[in-house]
Write an enzyme that holds these catalytic residues in place. Sequence first.
Site, PDB file in Angstrom:
ATOM      1  N   GLY A 148       0.840  -1.188   0.000  1.00 21.60           N
ATOM      2  CA  GLY A 148       0.000   0.000   0.000  1.00 21.60           C
ATOM      3  C   GLY A 148       0.880   1.245   0.000  1.00 21.60           C
ATOM      4  O   GLY A 148       2.070   1.178   0.340  1.00 21.60           O
ATOM      5  N   CYS A 149       0.285   2.373  -0.381  1.00 15.48           N
ATOM      6  CA  CYS A 149       1.080   3.607  -0.467  1.00 15.48           C
ATOM      7  C   CYS A 149       1.524   4.086   0.919  1.00 15.48           C
ATOM      8  O   CYS A 149       2.701   4.411   1.131  1.00 15.48           O
ATOM      9  CB  CYS A 149       0.323   4.692  -1.214  1.00 15.48           C
ATOM     10  SG  CYS A 149      -1.422   4.821  -0.783  1.00 15.48           S
ATOM     11  N   TYR A 150       0.599   4.082   1.897  1.00 16.28           N
ATOM     12  CA  TYR A 150       1.005   4.506   3.252  1.00 16.28           C
ATOM     13  C   TYR A 150       2.094   3.577   3.806  1.00 16.28           C
ATOM     14  O   TYR A 150       3.119   4.062   4.308  1.00 16.28           O
ATOM     15  CB  TYR A 150      -0.197   4.504   4.205  1.00 16.28           C
ATOM     16  CG  TYR A 150      -1.141   5.678   4.065  1.00 16.28           C
ATOM     17  CD1 TYR A 150      -0.691   6.991   4.207  1.00 16.28           C
ATOM     18  CD2 TYR A 150      -2.504   5.478   3.843  1.00 16.28           C
ATOM     19  CE1 TYR A 150      -1.564   8.068   4.116  1.00 16.28           C
ATOM     20  CE2 TYR A 150      -3.390   6.548   3.751  1.00 16.28           C
ATOM     21  CZ  TYR A 150      -2.921   7.839   3.896  1.00 16.28           C
ATOM     22  OH  TYR A 150      -3.783   8.895   3.805  1.00 16.28           O
TER      23      TYR A 150
END
Length: 345
Positions: A148-150
Site C-alpha cells: 500500500g502507499c502509506y
Amino acid sequence: MIRVGVLGATGYAGAELVRILAGHPGVELTAVYSRQYAGVPFTDIYPSLSGVTDLVCEELSIESACGKADVVFMALPHKLPMELVPVCIRKGVKVIDLSADFRLRDAQVYEAHYQQHTAPDLLAKAVYGLSEINTERIRTADLVANPGCYPTSVLLPLAPLLKANLIDVESIIVDSKSGVSGAGRSPSLTVHFCEVNESLKPYKVATHRHNPEMEEHAGAIAGRPVKITFAPHLVPVTRGMLSTIYTRPIVKIDEDDIQRCIEDFYGGRSFIRRLGRKRMPDMLHVRGSNYCDIGFTLDKSRGCLILASAIDNLIKGAAGQAVQNMNIMLGLDERTGLAMTPFPI
Ligand SMILES: NC(=O)c1ccc[n+]([C@@H]2O[C@H](COP(=O)([O-])OP(=O)(O)OC[C@H]3O[C@@H](n4cnc5c(N)ncnc54)[C@H](OP(=O)(O)O)[C@@H]3O)[C@@H](O)[C@H]2O)c1
C-alpha cells in the site's frame, strides 16, 4: 520480448502503469482491460497518452490476459484479485497485484479488516513487494503483493532503524498526508472537490486498513512485534504522500549514527534519496517520480527521533514500485523504464 497486460487499466494506478509500461524498453504492453470501457481506445479516456499507446480497452477477462501476457498487473479493487490470481498461477503467468489481497500473511488478519479470503493457500506464496527490502525474494516470485502507499512511505524510512534495533518498537507514531488520488477514480462525497479543497482532515485514525499491513511488515524487518499508532490525513493535492514518524531511540545515538545507519542500509539503491539531517522531504520534490526521499531530525532534549518521507502515491506508492518489482522479477536493472525526473516546480 516479455509481454505485459494491465487489468483495471482505466483507474488511477492502472493509467500510471500504462504510462510507464508503454515507454518501457524491456517489455511490450500487449493488452489493457476494463469493464466500463471495453472497446474504447485508451487515449479516449486518458488523452495525455496520445502518441504513447494505441491500445483499445478489452473486456475484462483473465483467460484473455493470461493468453496475451507473461506478466499481469492487477490494478483492481481488493476482493477481485483473489478470484483471478489463482488462474494466473495455474497457467504459469506471473502476477503483480496492487490490491491488498495478498499483502497479509494471515488470512484471519485479512478477514478482520477486509472480507473472507477465497485463496488463502496463495498467501504463503506471495512475496510482499517492498522492492528495496525484499529484493532477493522478489527475484524468484510468481506472485508479488505490491505494498500500500502509506505502508511504503512508513516502512522505507523505518526499516534501517528497525533492522539495527535502534528504536523502541512499542512507541512509534505516524502522521501521514495523502493526495486525493490515493482514493482512486470513483467519485464519492469524501473526495468531492468542495469537501477536500482548502482543507485538511484526519480520517480512519487508528483504524485504517494499512495499519495492520505496516505493523506486520515492520515486525518482519525488526524480527519482533512492532506497534504503530497511525493517523492518516487527506490533503487537497492530486498526488503525493508525506509521512512524519515519531520514534524513541533505545540506545545513545547521535545524528551521524542515524545518517550512517540509513546510508549503510540503502547504499546503492537509486530510488531512495537520503536527505539526512540537512533537509526534510517535500512531496513536490518527488512528484511524477519513483523516488522516496527520507530525512530526519534528532530532538535530543525530548529523546525523540523524527523521520520523514515523501513519495508520489501513484508511482513509488503504486505503479512505479510495481514496475520496479517486475524489473527485479525479470532480472532487469530495477531502474528500467523508471528514470522519471520530478518536475523542479
Ligand atoms: N491510488 C493509489 O494511490 C493506490 C496506491 C497503492 C495501491 N493502490 C491499489 O491499486 C488498486 C487500484 O487503485 P486505484 O486507485 O487505481 O483505483 P480506481 O482508480 O478506482 O481504479 C480501479 C479500476 O478497477 C476497475 N474496477 C473497479 N471495480 C471493478 C469491479 N468490480 N470489477 C472489475 N473491475 C473493476 C475500474 O475500471 P473499469 O470500471 O473501467 O473496469 C478501475 O479501472 C486498488 O487495489 C488500490 O488499493 C492504489
